[in-house]
Structures are given as structure tokens and as C-alpha cells.
Design a protein around this motif. Structure first.
Motif: not given
Lengths: 139, 139
Positions: B37-49, B83-85
Motif C-alpha cells: 500500500d502506497h496511497p496517493d493524496v487523493d486516496e488518503l483523502h478518500k480514506r480520511v473522509s 506522489a505516493r506516501y
DNA sequence: TTATTTGCAAACGGTTTGCCGATTA
DNA sequence: TAATCGGCAAACCGTTTGCAAATAA
């Protein structure tokens, strides 16, 4: 040793004046600027413009992508933001974290280990990217 | 083992509700999605939401950058674009060129050689990035 | 001749930022 | 309370693209 123009013909890439000019600039890059030269598209456009100021930056973008797809250039995203290019000849980079200077190197032992690691994981190594970041040791 | 929240306090990073939520998502990332798992900002935002749908994507961008500067996260630009984090814990990546799957690995021998190469070039190794690209060997 | 390529300017997509009300220490 | 943060929308910046004129093969 075949030139960029020759590689283009092999690959069936049409040789326009603009592409020839860009190829020329790229080929001269190392001789003129040294092995630490990894120009971005803007910089290439500047250099190219000195020979032909009619060449648009869109053409440089398109050509650089074309050459990359043809295996002539490699693209680096050292710190993201602007991509940087150089002629494809397989080496690694050590980046001076203070000055930004880029030193190229090759190390057969590391390459061998990379192949082994990939194999161990069940993969055939196709490509690799190794970047070291360091600060100069003063003597 | 200290948590992201603890690291924030060490570094004097203010702990807001939003940052706590994002930290939580990041910490759970591997357990829930596996080591690939190396989520990008979009994906993180989805999970956080899913936990707090008031958090804007601008906040995720700001937080992720903050955490990166604090050494909590590392940023990857595997193929540029997005970018992925992931949480910073020093390992390398093997990327499947066919599926895009990312395998993490560590290899002490390679690391040793990296140090030697840097030293030979007159540098103290501070950081490194190694990415292998390969295709699966079928048995 | 005909498929490609180029220049231009507009569009794109990821990321950053100015403003100002809200929140943390 | 004082300094910092977050949401929103607009700005930014590297890169891509649609279009019509120009050009390679």
C-alpha cells in the motif's frame, strides 16, 4: 556507436529539422556541459533556441517524450517538479544534498546483487533506479 | 515504537483533530491494505473522509508535507504524476512492470556496497533510493 | 500526395496558497 | 490570548492537446 539520428531511422522516427536540432543539442550535452548535465525541458529549449529560435517548447516536450519511448533518452524525476533528461547509458547517480551536484557512477557488484534480489523475489530484472544522497567529506 | 502522534509532539507539531485522523489512517494503512500500500493524496483523502468528511484535500496535502518534513513519511514519485506516501521505515521497492504491484525488500549487502561507493566518491551517505523494475518469472 | 508534425494557445491535473474564521497550546 | 491551523476557491506550474498550416517521405 550509432548517433541519435541513426537510432531514429532504425525505429522509424521521422527526422524533421526540429528533431535533428534537438538531437544535436542532446548529443553535445555531455561534451559541452560535463557529465553532471541533466537538463530539464526548459533548459533544452533554451539551448535549442540558440540554433533555431522558431522551435516551440511544445515540440521539445513532444520530442523528448518520443526519444524516451525510443529508448534514446532516460527521464529522471530527481525531486519531482521538473523532469530531467540525459542520453540513455545506464549508470547511477549520487546527489550532493548540499550543492545539488550530480555524480554519475557504475558499480558491477551492486548490479549483480540487484539481479539476485529480483530473482529471489520471483522476478526477472528489467530496469533499475539507484540514487544515493550524500554530503561531501572534507579532508 | 513510537506512534505518529508521539513523533509530532517530539517535533513540536501541533496536534489538531484533522492531523490525528490522518495519522490514524496512515498508521492503519499497512495492516488494512497490506505492505503493497502506497496511497496517493487523493486516496488518503478518500480514506480520511470516511472518518471525518469535513477534512479538505488541501489539509491532506499540507499534513502529508508536514509529516514528510518531520521525517515521519516518505514521498515516492514512482512514475511521476501523483506522489505516493508511506510511513518512513527504510526499505526498497521492486515494481512489477506488468501489474504495477509493489514489493518491498531490504538487502544488507546492497546497503553496505552503497556506503562504500559513496565513500569512494568522497561522500557520506545520507539517504538512498533503490527501485527495481521486473516481470514475474512463471514457474 | 498523404500521413505526420509543428506552433500556438488553451486545457489539464496535481499541488500550493491567500484570505479569514476556527482552533490549539 | 496569541500563534497556528483549516476550508474554500483561486492561482500555479509543468505538461499535454486540439486545431490548422507546414513538411517529410
Amino acid at each position: 556507436m550509432n548517433t541519435i539520428e541513426e537510432k531514429c531511422q532504425q525505429k522509424g522516427v521521422r527526422l524533421t529539422d526540429q528533431r535533428k536540432t534537438i538531437a544535436k543539442i542532446l548529443s553535445e550535452s555531455k561534451e559541452v556541459y560535463g557529465s553532471k548535465d541533466h537538463p530539464d525541458v526548459d533548459e533544452l529549449h533554451k539551448r535549442v533556441s540558440a540554433l533555431d529560435d522558431k522551435i516551440s517548447i511544445a515540440t521539445v516536450y513532444r520530442t523528448v517524450k518520443l526519444f524516451e519511448e525510443a529508448g534514446i533518452l532516460i527521464k529522471h524525476d530527481f525531486k519531482a517538479g521538473k523532469a530531467r533528461y540525459e542520453i540513455n547509458d545506464d549508470h547511477n547517480h549520487l546527489i550532493d544534498i548540499n550543492s545539488g551536484e550530480i555524480i554519475e557512477f557504475v558499480d558491477k557488484d551492486i548490479e549483480k546483487l540487484q539481479n539476485e534480489v529480483a530473482k529471489k523475489l520471483g522476478y526477472k530484472l528489467v530496469d533499475h533506479k539507484l540514487e544515493l544522497y550524500g554530503s561531501k567529506i572534507k579532508k
